[in-house]
Design a protein around this motif. Structure first.
Motif, mmCIF file in Angstrom:
data_model
loop_
_atom_site.group_PDB
_atom_site.id
_atom_site.type_symbol
_atom_site.label_atom_id
_atom_site.label_comp_id
_atom_site.label_asym_id
_atom_site.label_seq_id
_atom_site.Cartn_x
_atom_site.Cartn_y
_atom_site.Cartn_z
ATOM 1 N N SER A 1 3.386 -106.549 -71.396
ATOM 2 C CA SER A 1 2.975 -107.353 -72.961
ATOM 3 C C SER A 1 3.130 -107.796 -74.282
ATOM 4 O O SER A 1 3.051 -108.307 -75.085
ATOM 5 C CB SER A 1 1.215 -106.808 -73.329
ATOM 6 N N SER A 2 4.388 -106.875 -74.391
ATOM 7 C CA SER A 2 4.897 -107.148 -75.857
ATOM 8 C C SER A 2 5.949 -108.130 -75.648
ATOM 9 O O SER A 2 6.588 -108.473 -76.428
ATOM 10 C CB SER A 2 6.161 -106.265 -75.984
ATOM 11 N N GLU B 1 7.447 -116.286 -80.003
ATOM 12 C CA GLU B 1 6.820 -117.181 -81.059
ATOM 13 C C GLU B 1 5.665 -116.093 -81.688
ATOM 14 O O GLU B 1 5.381 -114.625 -81.217
ATOM 15 C CB GLU B 1 4.688 -117.508 -80.110
ATOM 16 N N PRO B 2 5.952 -115.494 -83.046
ATOM 17 C CA PRO B 2 5.180 -114.685 -84.189
ATOM 18 C C PRO B 2 3.843 -114.370 -83.634
ATOM 19 O O PRO B 2 3.302 -116.184 -83.163
ATOM 20 C CB PRO B 2 5.279 -115.523 -85.702
ATOM 21 N N PRO B 3 3.118 -113.650 -84.014
ATOM 22 C CA PRO B 3 1.466 -113.494 -83.790
ATOM 23 C C PRO B 3 0.880 -114.424 -84.729
ATOM 24 O O PRO B 3 1.534 -114.644 -86.177
ATOM 25 C CB PRO B 3 1.412 -112.399 -84.040
ATOM 26 N N PRO C 1 -6.950 -118.593 -81.906
ATOM 27 C CA PRO C 1 -6.081 -120.536 -81.957
ATOM 28 C C PRO C 1 -8.195 -121.591 -81.228
ATOM 29 O O PRO C 1 -9.094 -120.586 -80.248
ATOM 30 C CB PRO C 1 -5.930 -120.760 -80.780
ATOM 31 N N LYS C 2 -8.451 -122.329 -81.126
ATOM 32 C CA LYS C 2 -9.363 -123.193 -80.756
ATOM 33 C C LYS C 2 -9.088 -123.509 -78.624
ATOM 34 O O LYS C 2 -8.578 -123.898 -79.000
ATOM 35 C CB LYS C 2 -10.397 -124.075 -81.561
ATOM 36 N N SER C 3 -10.106 -123.192 -78.009
ATOM 37 C CA SER C 3 -9.347 -123.790 -76.802
ATOM 38 C C SER C 3 -10.137 -125.510 -77.221
ATOM 39 O O SER C 3 -9.879 -125.989 -76.403
ATOM 40 C CB SER C 3 -10.814 -123.208 -75.904
#
Length: 145
Positions: free
Chosen positions: A100-101, A113-115, A120-122
């Protein structure tokens, strides 16, 4: 006439004494002003040196942190390569690939990708959580969850 000459000489002496006293008192104020200006100049140069030291400290700190991050990334990549090369357990390799990391299972070429600081909208037409009417009914009342 001798009294007039004596009075003139006494007046001359008194005038010289008074002139010297005023002259010295003016020099004392001037001397104090020069000392104050010298102290201001010293403080200003000390402050300039301090600013230069602070700038140098933060520049060196940034350089050291950049080196630390590069070294950490290199160690992390080394551990991932070693785990992929040396591990024979298929279950563990699959788990490593689904980490997961996102660090060990990804290749070096794949950018990470940075957090995000938002969700985000679906649906692009959906209202986000920062919209003014998010979570409200049509009449402006709060929706129950």
């Amino acid at each position: 006439m001798t009294n007039l000459i004596v009075a003139a000489v006494v007046a001359l002496v008194v005038g010289i004494v008074i002139g010297l006293m005023f002259g010295r008192s003016g020099q004392g104020a001037s001397l104090r002003q020069r000392r104050a200006e010298q102290q201001v100049d010293e403080l200003r140069s000390e402050f300039t040196r301090y600013q230069a030291q602070v700038n140098e400290h933060f520049m060196e700190s940034a350089h050291l942190l950049r080196r630390f991050n590069d070294t950490y990334r290199d160690v992390n990549q080394h551990m991932a390569r070693g785990a992929n090369r040396l591990c024979n357990d298929e279950d563990w390799l699959e788990e490593l690939g689904q980490d997961s990391s996102g660090r060990l299972g990804h290749s070096e070429a794949e950018p990470s990708e940075p957090p995000r600081d938002y969700a985000p909208k679906s649906d692009p037409e959906a209202k986000g959580t920062l919209a003014e009417d998010y979570g409200l009914n049509a009449d402006g009342a709060k929706r129950s969850a």
